[in-house]
Design a protein around this motif. Sequence first.
Motif, PDB file in Angstrom:
ATOM      1  N   GLY A   1       0.823  -1.210   0.000  1.00 18.08           N
ATOM      2  CA  GLY A   1       0.000   0.000   0.000  1.00 18.08           C
ATOM      3  C   GLY A   1       0.855   1.257   0.000  1.00 18.08           C
ATOM      4  O   GLY A   1       0.560   2.227  -0.712  1.00 18.08           O
ATOM      5  N   ARG A   2       1.911   1.231   0.767  1.00 19.77           N
ATOM      6  CA  ARG A   2       2.826   2.392   0.796  1.00 19.77           C
ATOM      7  C   ARG A   2       3.540   2.552  -0.547  1.00 19.77           C
ATOM      8  O   ARG A   2       3.752   3.658  -1.019  1.00 19.77           O
ATOM      9  CB  ARG A   2       3.851   2.227   1.924  1.00 19.77           C
TER      10      ARG A   2
ATOM     11  N   LEU B   1       0.114   5.353  -1.244  1.00 19.01           N
ATOM     12  CA  LEU B   1      -0.806   5.737  -0.180  1.00 19.01           C
ATOM     13  C   LEU B   1      -0.028   6.293   1.002  1.00 19.01           C
ATOM     14  O   LEU B   1       1.048   5.811   1.332  1.00 19.01           O
ATOM     15  CB  LEU B   1      -1.618   4.519   0.284  1.00 19.01           C
ATOM     16  N   GLY B   2      -0.588   7.301   1.636  1.00 21.54           N
ATOM     17  CA  GLY B   2       0.011   7.834   2.854  1.00 21.54           C
ATOM     18  C   GLY B   2      -0.282   6.905   4.025  1.00 21.54           C
ATOM     19  O   GLY B   2      -0.936   5.868   3.885  1.00 21.54           O
ATOM     20  N   ARG B   3       0.198   7.281   5.199  1.00 20.59           N
ATOM     21  CA  ARG B   3      -0.001   6.430   6.371  1.00 20.59           C
ATOM     22  C   ARG B   3      -1.479   6.260   6.709  1.00 20.59           C
ATOM     23  O   ARG B   3      -1.940   5.161   6.982  1.00 20.59           O
ATOM     24  CB  ARG B   3       0.727   7.010   7.569  1.00 20.59           C
ATOM     25  N   ALA B   4      -2.216   7.360   6.692  1.00 18.27           N
ATOM     26  CA  ALA B   4      -3.640   7.300   7.043  1.00 18.27           C
ATOM     27  C   ALA B   4      -4.417   6.492   6.011  1.00 18.27           C
ATOM     28  O   ALA B   4      -5.257   5.656   6.360  1.00 18.27           O
ATOM     29  CB  ALA B   4      -4.221   8.701   7.169  1.00 18.27           C
ATOM     30  N   ARG B   5      -4.151   6.716   4.737  1.00 19.88           N
ATOM     31  CA  ARG B   5      -4.872   5.987   3.680  1.00 19.88           C
ATOM     32  C   ARG B   5      -4.493   4.504   3.691  1.00 19.88           C
ATOM     33  O   ARG B   5      -5.333   3.664   3.410  1.00 19.88           O
ATOM     34  CB  ARG B   5      -4.579   6.599   2.311  1.00 19.88           C
ATOM     35  N   THR B   6      -3.238   4.189   4.005  1.00 18.73           N
ATOM     36  CA  THR B   6      -2.830   2.793   4.121  1.00 18.73           C
ATOM     37  C   THR B   6      -3.588   2.124   5.261  1.00 18.73           C
ATOM     38  O   THR B   6      -4.056   0.996   5.132  1.00 18.73           O
ATOM     39  CB  THR B   6      -1.311   2.679   4.368  1.00 18.73           C
TER      40      THR B   6
ATOM     41  N   ILE C   1      -6.553   3.038   6.439  1.00 24.75           N
ATOM     42  CA  ILE C   1      -7.969   2.936   6.084  1.00 24.75           C
ATOM     43  C   ILE C   1      -8.202   1.888   5.001  1.00 24.75           C
ATOM     44  O   ILE C   1      -9.158   1.116   5.052  1.00 24.75           O
ATOM     45  CB  ILE C   1      -8.511   4.310   5.655  1.00 24.75           C
ATOM     46  N   ARG C   2      -7.325   1.826   4.004  1.00 27.85           N
ATOM     47  CA  ARG C   2      -7.529   0.934   2.854  1.00 27.85           C
ATOM     48  C   ARG C   2      -6.996  -0.483   3.059  1.00 27.85           C
ATOM     49  O   ARG C   2      -7.488  -1.418   2.439  1.00 27.85           O
ATOM     50  CB  ARG C   2      -6.851   1.522   1.610  1.00 27.85           C
TER      51      ARG C   2
END
Length: 117
Positions: free
Chosen positions: A17-18, A22-27, A29-30
């Motif tokens: 994900g990274r 994706l940023g930390r928050a989006r990683t 959440i997703r």
Amino acid sequence: MLYAGLDRIDPALIEAGRDLGLGRARTFIRVTLPLSRQAILTGMLITVLPMLGDYFTNQLLSGTTGTTMIGNVIDGQLQTPAFQAEGAVLALMLLLILTIPMVYYVAATNRSARSVA
């Protein structure tokens, strides 16, 4: 329970994900949140069921009348003859409120078991 669920998540999935930008928050959440859904639901049920139904322990430990949980209210209603119908309604509402998340938990567990097999 939650720690065990989070510990089982493959770090390669979070890294993927990274790597995809994706940023930390989006990683979180997703990737992390969907993979830890079962552990979160299990922890919620393990916490909520005793909280709503185990009123006797609370009464023994606190010894005060100011500490009121839903179980105490239902027990008080059922012990008073004039309010037994209200106590029965409260008990049925509590049963309905607890049945909905339990059915969702069983359905989610079955869905995830079918997807793994």
